[in-house]
Structures are given as structure tokens and as C-alpha cells.
Design an enzyme around this catalytic site. Structure first.
Site, PDB file in Angstrom:
ATOM      1  N   LYS A 130       0.823  -1.221   0.000  1.00 65.07           N
ATOM      2  CA  LYS A 130       0.000   0.000   0.000  1.00 65.07           C
ATOM      3  C   LYS A 130       0.853   1.266   0.000  1.00 65.07           C
ATOM      4  O   LYS A 130       0.572   2.189  -0.738  1.00 65.07           O
ATOM      5  CB  LYS A 130      -0.927   0.043   1.222  1.00 65.07           C
ATOM      6  CG  LYS A 130      -2.051  -0.939   1.203  1.00 65.07           C
ATOM      7  CD  LYS A 130      -3.004  -0.717   2.366  1.00 65.07           C
ATOM      8  CE  LYS A 130      -2.356  -0.714   3.723  1.00 65.07           C
ATOM      9  NZ  LYS A 130      -1.782  -1.984   4.156  1.00 65.07           N
ATOM     10  N   ARG A 174     -11.467   1.494   9.052  1.00 62.79           N
ATOM     11  CA  ARG A 174     -11.119   0.134   9.463  1.00 62.79           C
ATOM     12  C   ARG A 174     -12.314  -0.650   9.978  1.00 62.79           C
ATOM     13  O   ARG A 174     -12.199  -1.832  10.242  1.00 62.79           O
ATOM     14  CB  ARG A 174     -10.040   0.174  10.544  1.00 62.79           C
ATOM     15  CG  ARG A 174      -8.702   0.609  10.009  1.00 62.79           C
ATOM     16  CD  ARG A 174      -7.655   0.613  11.082  1.00 62.79           C
ATOM     17  NE  ARG A 174      -6.441   1.218  10.572  1.00 62.79           N
ATOM     18  CZ  ARG A 174      -5.250   0.686  10.698  1.00 62.79           C
ATOM     19  NH1 ARG A 174      -5.084  -0.444  11.326  1.00 62.79           N
ATOM     20  NH2 ARG A 174      -4.188   1.292  10.211  1.00 62.79           N
ATOM     21  N   ARG A 188      11.164  -7.289   5.226  1.00 66.51           N
ATOM     22  CA  ARG A 188      11.125  -5.878   5.645  1.00 66.51           C
ATOM     23  C   ARG A 188      11.637  -5.751   7.075  1.00 66.51           C
ATOM     24  O   ARG A 188      12.331  -4.801   7.413  1.00 66.51           O
ATOM     25  CB  ARG A 188       9.697  -5.337   5.512  1.00 66.51           C
ATOM     26  CG  ARG A 188       9.593  -3.843   5.759  1.00 66.51           C
ATOM     27  CD  ARG A 188       8.256  -3.301   5.342  1.00 66.51           C
ATOM     28  NE  ARG A 188       7.235  -3.559   6.362  1.00 66.51           N
ATOM     29  CZ  ARG A 188       5.961  -3.212   6.236  1.00 66.51           C
ATOM     30  NH1 ARG A 188       5.528  -2.651   5.121  1.00 66.51           N
ATOM     31  NH2 ARG A 188       5.100  -3.448   7.199  1.00 66.51           N
ATOM     32  N   ARG A 245      11.820  -2.702  11.991  1.00 66.19           N
ATOM     33  CA  ARG A 245      10.484  -2.722  12.602  1.00 66.19           C
ATOM     34  C   ARG A 245      10.306  -4.057  13.315  1.00 66.19           C
ATOM     35  O   ARG A 245      10.265  -5.103  12.687  1.00 66.19           O
ATOM     36  CB  ARG A 245       9.398  -2.546  11.538  1.00 66.19           C
ATOM     37  CG  ARG A 245       9.270  -1.115  11.068  1.00 66.19           C
ATOM     38  CD  ARG A 245       8.176  -0.942  10.055  1.00 66.19           C
ATOM     39  NE  ARG A 245       6.892  -1.465  10.508  1.00 66.19           N
ATOM     40  CZ  ARG A 245       5.748  -1.236   9.875  1.00 66.19           C
ATOM     41  NH1 ARG A 245       5.735  -0.508   8.779  1.00 66.19           N
ATOM     42  NH2 ARG A 245       4.620  -1.758  10.331  1.00 66.19           N
ATOM     43  N   ARG A 252      -1.137 -10.223  12.741  1.00 59.66           N
ATOM     44  CA  ARG A 252      -1.528  -8.948  12.117  1.00 59.66           C
ATOM     45  C   ARG A 252      -2.359  -9.187  10.859  1.00 59.66           C
ATOM     46  O   ARG A 252      -3.321  -8.458  10.594  1.00 59.66           O
ATOM     47  CB  ARG A 252      -0.292  -8.111  11.773  1.00 59.66           C
ATOM     48  CG  ARG A 252       0.331  -7.481  13.004  1.00 59.66           C
ATOM     49  CD  ARG A 252       1.677  -6.829  12.741  1.00 59.66           C
ATOM     50  NE  ARG A 252       1.644  -5.873  11.660  1.00 59.66           N
ATOM     51  CZ  ARG A 252       2.680  -5.647  10.847  1.00 59.66           C
ATOM     52  NH1 ARG A 252       3.809  -6.308  10.986  1.00 59.66           N
ATOM     53  NH2 ARG A 252       2.594  -4.757   9.891  1.00 59.66           N
TER      54      ARG A 252
END
Length: 195
Positions: free
Chosen positions: A14, A89, A128, A134, A146
Site C-alpha cells: 500500500k 477500518r 522488511r 520494525r 496482524r
């Protein structure tokens, strides 16, 4: 005005695709996370209200977030459109956003959902995690949780927009250029309808 919600689970691309679409179509990126941070930084009444909730570890109420979105829309009256990222959401948020946009005499044109197989999402996020630092991308169990959370929360939002014929699945695997081409094809149709 062409308003788009870019949907997709963590790792679907995204962020990358939003940046490309903003550059191509001159849309304004409306990320609720960025909005919250900038309103808090500017110490606006909405920002101070949001900070109270956040400082107590609570979610910022929908009406506060909708107020911030309203301010952003008002601050950009000549915008060609907006890409909504991270909002809505929930179905309640989708309904509130629809009402707000109707008041501004506009609407969501399309919800474009990047569809990526789960095994590919996990691989992307773990990669990532190795490069971004992260922590939420470094643990496979957290990554899977998630993705499940995303599907549980956002499926009703997808259903909400599907009722109005605005929900479209886009293949989110392949090269960045291929996926951008698929998204652009959808948006080009929306833009030509508005002319």
C-alpha cells in the site's frame, strides 16, 4: 474529485503504491496516522483531544478522527482527490466517512484492495523486518496475527463498499510496475467517468 481507499493487508505494498498513485494523479495522501501526529504536533483542539485518549492507551474515537479528516478536506478545496490509507477500518467508520463526504458533496469512488497470497505477505514482512528495524515485522507469529486481525476487521468494510459496487480486488503480487499498472487502469476509468 476522485476519492480512493487503498486496502490491503500488512506487506501488500500500500505504501509504495500510494506514493506512485499520488505522483501520477496528483491525489492527496490521507493517512490517519500522519493526520493524528500533525494535529497533535500543531496542538489543534482535535489534536489535544486525540492526545488525551492516546496518553491513556485508548483508541482515538471515530468522531475525532472524522473531524481531522474533515479539516484536511477543507484545507484542500482544489484537490483532485484523496487516497485514504488506514481508514476506514470498521463499518461504523466507513458509514461516518460516507456521511462526511456526502456533506462535502463528494464520495468514495472506489475501494481498491491489493490481494496477496498469505505466504508471500509473510515473506515480504519478514524481509522488511530484516531491513527496516520494525520489530512487528521480525516475528513470524506477530506477522501472522496482524494478517488475521486485518482480515477480521476489514472484511466488513469491504462488504460495506461491495454493496455499492465500489469494491474491487487487484492482484497485489508481481512487480511494483505490474501492480501499479493494474491500479492505474482502474483509476483511469474512474477519472474518465468524472470528465
Amino acid at each position: 474529485m476522485v476519492n480512493i481507499i487503498l486496502f490491503g493487508p500488512p506487506g501488500s505494498g500500500k505504501g509504495t503504491q500510494s506514493a506512485n498513485l499520488i505522483n501520477k494523479y496528483g491525489l492527496i495522501h490521507l493517512s490517519t496516522g500522519d493526520l493524528l501526529r500533525s494535529e497533535i504536533e500543531a496542538k489543534t483542539p482535535l489534536g489535544l483531544e486525540a492526545k488525551k485518549f492516546m496518553d491513556q492507551g485508548q483508541l482515538v474515537p471515530d468522531e475525532v478522527v472524522i473531524g481531522m479528516i474533515s479539516s484536511k478536506l477543507d484545507a484542500n478545496p482544489d484537490a483532485r482527490g484523496f487516497i485514504f490509507d488506514g481508514f476506514p477500518r470498521t463499518t461504523a467508520q466507513a458509514e461516518a466517512l460516507d456521511k462526511l463526504l456526502a456533506l462535502k458533496k463528494t464520495a468514495i469512488a472506489a475501494v481498491l484492495s491489493l490481494e496477496v497470497p498469505e505466504d508471500e505477505l509473510i515473506k515480504r514482512l519478514l524481509n522488511r523486518g530484516l531491513t527496516s528495524g520494525r520489530s512487528d515485522d521480525a516475528n513470524e507469529d506477530v506477522v501472522k496475527a496482524r494478517i488475521v486481525e486485518y482480515h477480521n476487521k476489514t472484511a466488513p468494510v469491504a462488504d460495506h463498499y461491495a454493496k455499492y459496487g465500489k469494491f474491487k480486488k487487484i492482484r497485489g503480487s508481481g512487480s511494483i510496475e505490474e501492480i501499479f499498472g493494474l491500479l492505474s487502469k482502474e483509476i483511469d476509468e474512474l477519472v474518465s467517468e468524472k470528465v
